[in-house]
Scaffold this motif. Structure first.
Motif, PDB file in Angstrom:
ATOM      1  N   PHE A   1      -1.796   5.205   6.710  1.00  8.99           N
ATOM      2  CA  PHE A   1      -1.549   3.285   5.500  1.00  8.99           C
ATOM      3  C   PHE A   1      -1.181   2.703   6.106  1.00  8.99           C
ATOM      4  N   LYS A   2      -1.001   2.512   7.313  1.00 12.03           N
ATOM      5  CA  LYS A   2      -0.111   1.581   7.755  1.00 12.03           C
ATOM      6  C   LYS A   2      -0.576  -0.107   7.596  1.00 12.03           C
ATOM      7  N   LYS A   3      -1.592   0.225   7.644  1.00 11.83           N
ATOM      8  CA  LYS A   3      -3.092  -1.444   7.815  1.00 11.83           C
ATOM      9  C   LYS A   3      -2.756  -1.811   6.225  1.00 11.83           C
ATOM     10  N   GLN A   4      -2.477  -0.561   5.178  1.00 17.61           N
ATOM     11  CA  GLN A   4      -2.025  -0.974   3.670  1.00 17.61           C
ATOM     12  C   GLN A   4      -0.986  -1.742   3.388  1.00 17.61           C
ATOM     13  N   GLY A   5       0.040  -1.860   4.292  1.00 17.13           N
ATOM     14  CA  GLY A   5       1.516  -2.268   4.315  1.00 17.13           C
ATOM     15  C   GLY A   5       1.764  -2.974   3.083  1.00 17.13           C
ATOM     16  N   VAL A   6       0.833  -3.833   3.482  1.00 16.43           N
ATOM     17  CA  VAL A   6       2.145  -5.459   2.873  1.00 16.43           C
ATOM     18  C   VAL A   6       1.034  -5.330   1.862  1.00 16.43           C
ATOM     19  N   LEU A   7       0.097  -4.489   1.000  1.00 22.90           N
ATOM     20  CA  LEU A   7      -0.872  -4.852   0.078  1.00 22.90           C
ATOM     21  C   LEU A   7      -0.133  -3.799  -0.989  1.00 22.90           C
ATOM     22  N   PHE A   8       0.196  -2.507  -0.384  1.00 23.88           N
ATOM     23  CA  PHE A   8       0.562  -1.529  -1.100  1.00 23.88           C
ATOM     24  C   PHE A   8       2.702  -1.834  -1.821  1.00 23.88           C
ATOM     25  N   ASN A   9       2.851  -2.816   0.066  1.00 29.17           N
ATOM     26  CA  ASN A   9       4.223  -3.127  -1.099  1.00 29.17           C
ATOM     27  C   ASN A   9       4.179  -4.504  -2.525  1.00 29.17           C
ATOM     28  N   TYR A  10       3.080  -5.446  -2.116  1.00 28.25           N
ATOM     29  CA  TYR A  10       2.711  -5.921  -3.414  1.00 28.25           C
ATOM     30  C   TYR A  10       1.868  -4.839  -4.749  1.00 28.25           C
ATOM     31  N   ILE A  11       1.814  -4.015  -4.657  1.00 32.83           N
ATOM     32  CA  ILE A  11       1.331  -3.800  -5.572  1.00 32.83           C
ATOM     33  C   ILE A  11       2.134  -2.817  -5.719  1.00 32.83           C
ATOM     34  N   ALA A  12       3.388  -2.612  -5.170  1.00 33.44           N
ATOM     35  CA  ALA A  12       4.885  -1.823  -6.010  1.00 33.44           C
ATOM     36  C   ALA A  12       5.671  -2.835  -5.776  1.00 33.44           C
ATOM     37  N   PHE A  13       5.621  -4.235  -5.609  1.00 32.26           N
ATOM     38  CA  PHE A  13       6.429  -5.180  -6.642  1.00 32.26           C
ATOM     39  C   PHE A  13       6.060  -5.183  -7.683  1.00 32.26           C
ATOM     40  N   GLY A  14       4.774  -5.468  -8.104  1.00 31.61           N
ATOM     41  CA  GLY A  14       3.898  -5.201  -9.409  1.00 31.61           C
ATOM     42  C   GLY A  14       4.118  -4.248 -10.459  1.00 31.61           C
ATOM     43  N   LEU A  15       4.125  -3.163 -10.037  1.00 32.67           N
ATOM     44  CA  LEU A  15       4.409  -1.499 -10.447  1.00 32.67           C
ATOM     45  C   LEU A  15       5.926  -1.665 -10.695  1.00 32.67           C
ATOM     46  N   SER A  16       6.600  -2.029  -9.971  1.00 30.61           N
ATOM     47  CA  SER A  16       8.402  -2.589 -10.323  1.00 30.61           C
ATOM     48  C   SER A  16       8.619  -3.170 -11.834  1.00 30.61           C
ATOM     49  N   VAL A  17       7.894  -4.426 -11.425  1.00 30.11           N
ATOM     50  CA  VAL A  17       8.566  -5.745 -12.451  1.00 30.11           C
ATOM     51  C   VAL A  17       6.963  -4.982 -13.829  1.00 30.11           C
ATOM     52  N   LEU A  18       5.815  -4.678 -13.801  1.00 33.11           N
ATOM     53  CA  LEU A  18       5.784  -3.398 -14.865  1.00 33.11           C
ATOM     54  C   LEU A  18       7.070  -2.765 -15.570  1.00 33.11           C
ATOM     55  N   GLY A  19       6.922  -1.692 -14.683  1.00 35.78           N
ATOM     56  CA  GLY A  19       7.941  -0.780 -15.304  1.00 35.78           C
ATOM     57  C   GLY A  19       9.502  -1.041 -15.990  1.00 35.78           C
ATOM     58  N   ALA A  20       9.723  -2.071 -15.259  1.00 35.02           N
ATOM     59  CA  ALA A  20      10.917  -2.702 -16.197  1.00 35.02           C
ATOM     60  C   ALA A  20      10.706  -3.337 -17.299  1.00 35.02           C
ATOM     61  N   VAL A  21      10.195  -4.075 -17.503  1.00 41.99           N
ATOM     62  CA  VAL A  21       9.053  -4.892 -18.496  1.00 41.99           C
ATOM     63  C   VAL A  21       8.849  -3.555 -19.882  1.00 41.99           C
ATOM     64  N   ILE A  22       8.448  -2.405 -19.319  1.00 41.04           N
ATOM     65  CA  ILE A  22       8.071  -1.842 -20.513  1.00 41.04           C
ATOM     66  C   ILE A  22       9.295  -0.160 -20.472  1.00 41.04           C
ATOM     67  N   VAL A  23      10.162  -0.504 -19.814  1.00 43.26           N
ATOM     68  CA  VAL A  23      11.443   0.557 -19.865  1.00 43.26           C
ATOM     69  C   VAL A  23      12.802  -0.619 -21.100  1.00 43.26           C
TER      70      VAL A  23
END
Length: 160
Positions: free
Chosen positions: A89-111
């Protein structure tokens, strides 16, 4: 270790601590006539019945919004691991980091909104419920995690 691996490791540790605190810390408390009951995120997500003076009252039902918060924290934990340490999955690393960023923000808002996302099946509202320290700590950890995930990308773009 490269800087990218260190950043991913710190992100994984923050998300793991946030997930652990999600399970361990109380999210809400209920106080009526000197009686205090604490509710965890699990109880706020999957439902809880309370027995008082021989009467059982269903306080919460299953909350899909709080469950999405749990899934987003888990995603913010898994995606940096995949993007950095799994060679497939190293080729999709940047995409995965952006998705993880969005999930962190979403998780914080929901929490932070755990009280508003409850599925109240009982007769009362949320006026007796008080937000405890759990949502605050978990939300702050997730916001820091999001900053760690996105800040190096912003620095790279500003240098160009």
């Amino acid at each position: 270790m490269k800087n990218k691996e260190i950043i991913s490791l710190v992100s994984v540790l923050l998300a793991a601590v946030a997930l652990l605190l999600w399970f361990l810390l109380p999210a809400l408390s209920f106080t009526v006539l000197g009686f205090t009951q604490n509710f965890s995120f699990l109880e706020a997500t999957f439902g809880k019945s309370v027995t008082t003076a021989g009467t059982t009252t269903k306080m919460f039902g299953f909350s899909i919004v709080n469950f999405l918060g749990l899934l987003s924290i888990a995603g913010a934990l898994v995606l940096p691991i995949l993007s950095t340490f799994v060679s497939k999955f190293k080729k999709q690393g940047v995409l995965f980091n952006y998705i993880a960023f969005g999930l962190s923000v979403l998780g914080a808002v929901i929490v932070f909104l755990v009280k508003n996302a409850l599925n109240l099946e009982g007769s009362g509202g949320t006026e007796y419920l008080k937000v405890e320290v759990g949502p605050i700590l978990v939300g702050i950890l997730l916001i820091i995690n999001a900053g760690i995930l996105i800040f190096p990308k912003l620095l790279e773009k500003s240098k160009k």
